[in-house]
Design a protein around this motif. Structure first.
Motif, mmCIF file in Angstrom:
data_model
loop_
_atom_site.group_PDB
_atom_site.id
_atom_site.type_symbol
_atom_site.label_atom_id
_atom_site.label_comp_id
_atom_site.label_asym_id
_atom_site.label_seq_id
_atom_site.Cartn_x
_atom_site.Cartn_y
_atom_site.Cartn_z
ATOM 1 N N TYR A 251 0.684 -8.456 10.708
ATOM 2 C CA TYR A 251 1.699 -7.962 9.776
ATOM 3 C C TYR A 251 1.083 -6.859 8.922
ATOM 4 C CZ TYR A 251 5.094 -7.868 5.977
ATOM 5 O OH TYR A 251 6.015 -7.473 5.047
ATOM 6 N N VAL A 252 1.810 -5.741 8.750
ATOM 7 C CA VAL A 252 1.306 -4.597 7.998
ATOM 8 C C VAL A 252 2.018 -4.510 6.648
ATOM 9 C CG1 VAL A 252 1.028 -2.083 7.965
ATOM 10 C CG2 VAL A 252 0.831 -3.338 10.134
ATOM 11 N N SER A 253 1.223 -4.472 5.588
ATOM 12 C CA SER A 253 1.731 -4.285 4.238
ATOM 13 C C SER A 253 1.295 -2.895 3.783
ATOM 14 C CB SER A 253 1.142 -5.356 3.321
ATOM 15 O OG SER A 253 1.539 -5.167 1.984
ATOM 16 N N LEU A 254 2.259 -2.070 3.369
ATOM 17 C CA LEU A 254 1.976 -0.703 2.944
ATOM 18 C C LEU A 254 2.103 -0.593 1.426
ATOM 19 C CD1 LEU A 254 4.049 1.157 5.673
ATOM 20 C CD2 LEU A 254 1.574 0.871 5.598
ATOM 21 N N HIS A 255 1.176 0.161 0.823
ATOM 22 C CA HIS A 255 1.177 0.341 -0.627
ATOM 23 C C HIS A 255 1.062 1.829 -0.930
ATOM 24 C CE1 HIS A 255 0.651 -3.991 -1.320
ATOM 25 N NE2 HIS A 255 -0.023 -3.927 -0.177
ATOM 26 N N ALA A 256 2.058 2.372 -1.650
ATOM 27 C CA ALA A 256 2.111 3.794 -1.972
ATOM 28 C C ALA A 256 0.976 4.170 -2.926
ATOM 29 C CB ALA A 256 3.459 4.145 -2.587
ATOM 30 N N LEU A 257 0.203 5.173 -2.545
ATOM 31 C CA LEU A 257 -0.933 5.594 -3.362
ATOM 32 C C LEU A 257 -0.507 6.109 -4.732
ATOM 33 C CD1 LEU A 257 -3.206 7.453 -0.778
ATOM 34 C CD2 LEU A 257 -3.334 5.074 -1.545
ATOM 35 N N GLY A 258 0.641 6.765 -4.820
ATOM 36 C CA GLY A 258 1.111 7.294 -6.097
ATOM 37 C C GLY A 258 1.333 6.204 -7.127
ATOM 38 N N VAL A 259 1.918 5.109 -6.714
ATOM 39 C CA VAL A 259 2.161 3.991 -7.628
ATOM 40 C C VAL A 259 0.844 3.365 -8.067
ATOM 41 C CG1 VAL A 259 3.221 1.708 -7.833
ATOM 42 C CG2 VAL A 259 4.429 3.538 -6.638
ATOM 43 N N LEU A 260 -0.139 3.370 -7.163
ATOM 44 C CA LEU A 260 -1.444 2.799 -7.488
ATOM 45 C C LEU A 260 -2.315 3.752 -8.304
ATOM 46 C CD1 LEU A 260 -2.346 1.177 -4.035
ATOM 47 C CD2 LEU A 260 -1.380 0.054 -6.064
ATOM 48 N N GLY A 261 -1.829 4.993 -8.523
ATOM 49 C CA GLY A 261 -2.610 5.981 -9.256
ATOM 50 C C GLY A 261 -3.765 6.537 -8.429
ATOM 51 N N LEU A 262 -3.592 6.557 -7.103
ATOM 52 C CA LEU A 262 -4.676 6.955 -6.206
ATOM 53 C C LEU A 262 -4.324 8.147 -5.321
ATOM 54 C CD1 LEU A 262 -5.781 3.372 -5.061
ATOM 55 C CD2 LEU A 262 -6.809 4.803 -6.843
ATOM 56 N N MET A 263 -3.435 9.006 -5.783
ATOM 57 C CA MET A 263 -3.040 10.162 -4.971
ATOM 58 C C MET A 263 -4.225 11.053 -4.610
ATOM 59 S SD MET A 263 0.058 10.186 -3.976
ATOM 60 C CE MET A 263 0.435 11.887 -3.631
ATOM 61 N N HIS A 264 -5.249 11.050 -5.425
ATOM 62 C CA HIS A 264 -6.417 11.882 -5.117
ATOM 63 C C HIS A 264 -7.074 11.488 -3.793
ATOM 64 C CE1 HIS A 264 -8.013 8.381 -7.277
ATOM 65 N NE2 HIS A 264 -9.125 8.565 -6.568
ATOM 66 N N LEU A 265 -6.876 10.252 -3.346
ATOM 67 C CA LEU A 265 -7.452 9.823 -2.072
ATOM 68 C C LEU A 265 -6.774 10.493 -0.880
ATOM 69 C CD1 LEU A 265 -7.926 5.989 -2.642
ATOM 70 C CD2 LEU A 265 -9.607 7.830 -2.909
ATOM 71 N N ALA A 266 -5.552 10.969 -1.069
ATOM 72 C CA ALA A 266 -4.807 11.600 0.024
ATOM 73 C C ALA A 266 -5.136 13.080 0.186
ATOM 74 C CB ALA A 266 -3.307 11.421 -0.207
ATOM 75 N N GLU A 267 -5.883 13.631 -0.756
ATOM 76 C CA GLU A 267 -6.237 15.043 -0.683
ATOM 77 C C GLU A 267 -7.358 15.235 0.318
ATOM 78 O OE1 GLU A 267 -7.234 16.128 -4.659
ATOM 79 O OE2 GLU A 267 -5.220 15.724 -5.397
ATOM 80 N N ARG A 268 -7.131 16.176 1.228
ATOM 81 C CA ARG A 268 -8.151 16.496 2.235
ATOM 82 C C ARG A 268 -9.154 17.465 1.632
ATOM 83 N NH1 ARG A 268 -8.748 14.684 7.498
ATOM 84 N NH2 ARG A 268 -6.813 13.954 8.372
ATOM 85 N N GLY B 85 -1.954 -7.289 -9.371
ATOM 86 C CA GLY B 85 -1.575 -8.649 -9.000
ATOM 87 C C GLY B 85 -1.212 -8.841 -7.541
ATOM 88 N N VAL B 86 -1.645 -7.923 -6.676
ATOM 89 C CA VAL B 86 -1.339 -8.074 -5.248
ATOM 90 C C VAL B 86 -2.218 -9.180 -4.685
ATOM 91 C CG1 VAL B 86 -1.368 -6.947 -2.991
ATOM 92 C CG2 VAL B 86 -0.657 -5.666 -5.019
ATOM 93 N N ARG B 87 -1.571 -10.229 -4.234
ATOM 94 C CA ARG B 87 -2.268 -11.364 -3.631
ATOM 95 C C ARG B 87 -1.238 -12.210 -2.905
ATOM 96 N NH1 ARG B 87 -2.135 -12.073 -9.030
ATOM 97 N NH2 ARG B 87 -4.269 -11.467 -9.349
ATOM 98 N N GLY B 88 -1.699 -13.188 -2.203
ATOM 99 C CA GLY B 88 -0.777 -14.119 -1.555
ATOM 100 C C GLY B 88 -0.927 -14.165 -0.056
ATOM 101 N N ASP B 89 -0.198 -15.093 0.494
ATOM 102 C CA ASP B 89 -0.235 -15.333 1.928
ATOM 103 C C ASP B 89 0.683 -14.372 2.666
ATOM 104 O OD1 ASP B 89 -1.922 -17.435 1.331
ATOM 105 O OD2 ASP B 89 -0.361 -18.961 1.483
ATOM 106 N N CYS B 90 0.413 -14.206 3.948
ATOM 107 C CA CYS B 90 1.234 -13.364 4.808
ATOM 108 C C CYS B 90 2.662 -13.918 4.856
ATOM 109 C CB CYS B 90 0.630 -13.331 6.216
ATOM 110 S SG CYS B 90 1.625 -12.444 7.419
ATOM 111 N N PRO B 91 3.676 -13.067 4.643
ATOM 112 C CA PRO B 91 5.056 -13.552 4.673
ATOM 113 C C PRO B 91 5.538 -13.928 6.080
ATOM 114 C CG PRO B 91 5.023 -11.182 4.407
ATOM 115 C CD PRO B 91 3.594 -11.642 4.324
ATOM 116 N N ARG B 92 4.798 -13.562 7.112
ATOM 117 C CA ARG B 92 5.216 -13.864 8.487
ATOM 118 C C ARG B 92 4.572 -15.131 9.026
ATOM 119 N NH1 ARG B 92 9.584 -12.222 9.819
ATOM 120 N NH2 ARG B 92 9.016 -12.100 11.978
ATOM 121 N N CYS B 93 3.246 -15.310 8.789
ATOM 122 C CA CYS B 93 2.562 -16.455 9.407
ATOM 123 C C CYS B 93 1.889 -17.389 8.403
ATOM 124 C CB CYS B 93 1.536 -15.967 10.438
ATOM 125 S SG CYS B 93 0.050 -15.231 9.727
ATOM 126 N N GLY B 94 1.874 -17.018 7.122
ATOM 127 C CA GLY B 94 1.284 -17.876 6.096
ATOM 128 C C GLY B 94 -0.224 -17.768 5.945
#
Length: 94
Positions: A74-91, A24-33
């Motif tokens: 504006y930078v929005s950060l999303h933790a890969l672990g919560v998204l179930g995407l930790m495998h993307l961080a493996e080199r 459900g990640v969506r919406g306008d920027c909290p800084r500039c709209g």
């Protein structure tokens, strides 16, 4: 390996977008709209604070993806672990 950031493939970018949309990640920027965002093609990490106050290297960190507002940056950060995407961080091993 030269230490350069690993660029995400189109498939990996789509996997991140799908995970964000599914949560459900969506919406306008909290800084500039602004409603336009850009998913960055590289991952980042957020270093964790060490309780002793000393610098620990390599530092434990939270791998994350970055979504930027295309108007104000504006930078929005999303933790890969919560998204179930930790495998993307493996080199990949050389």
């Amino acid at each position: 390996m030269n230490g350069a950031p690993q660029e995400l493939t189109q498939e990996q970018l789509q996997e991140i977008l799908t995970a964000l949309e599914d949560r459900g990640v969506r919406g306008d920027c909290p800084r500039c709209g602004n409603a336009q965002w850009s998913l960055q093609g590289h991952l980042t990490t957020l270093p964790l604070f060490h309780p002793s106050g000393t610098i620990v290297l390599p530092a434990p960190a939270v791998p994350a993806c970055m979504v930027l507002c295309v108007r104000c940056g504006y930078v929005s950060l999303h933790a890969l672990g919560v998204l179930g995407l930790m495998h993307l961080a493996e080199r990949p091993t050389p």
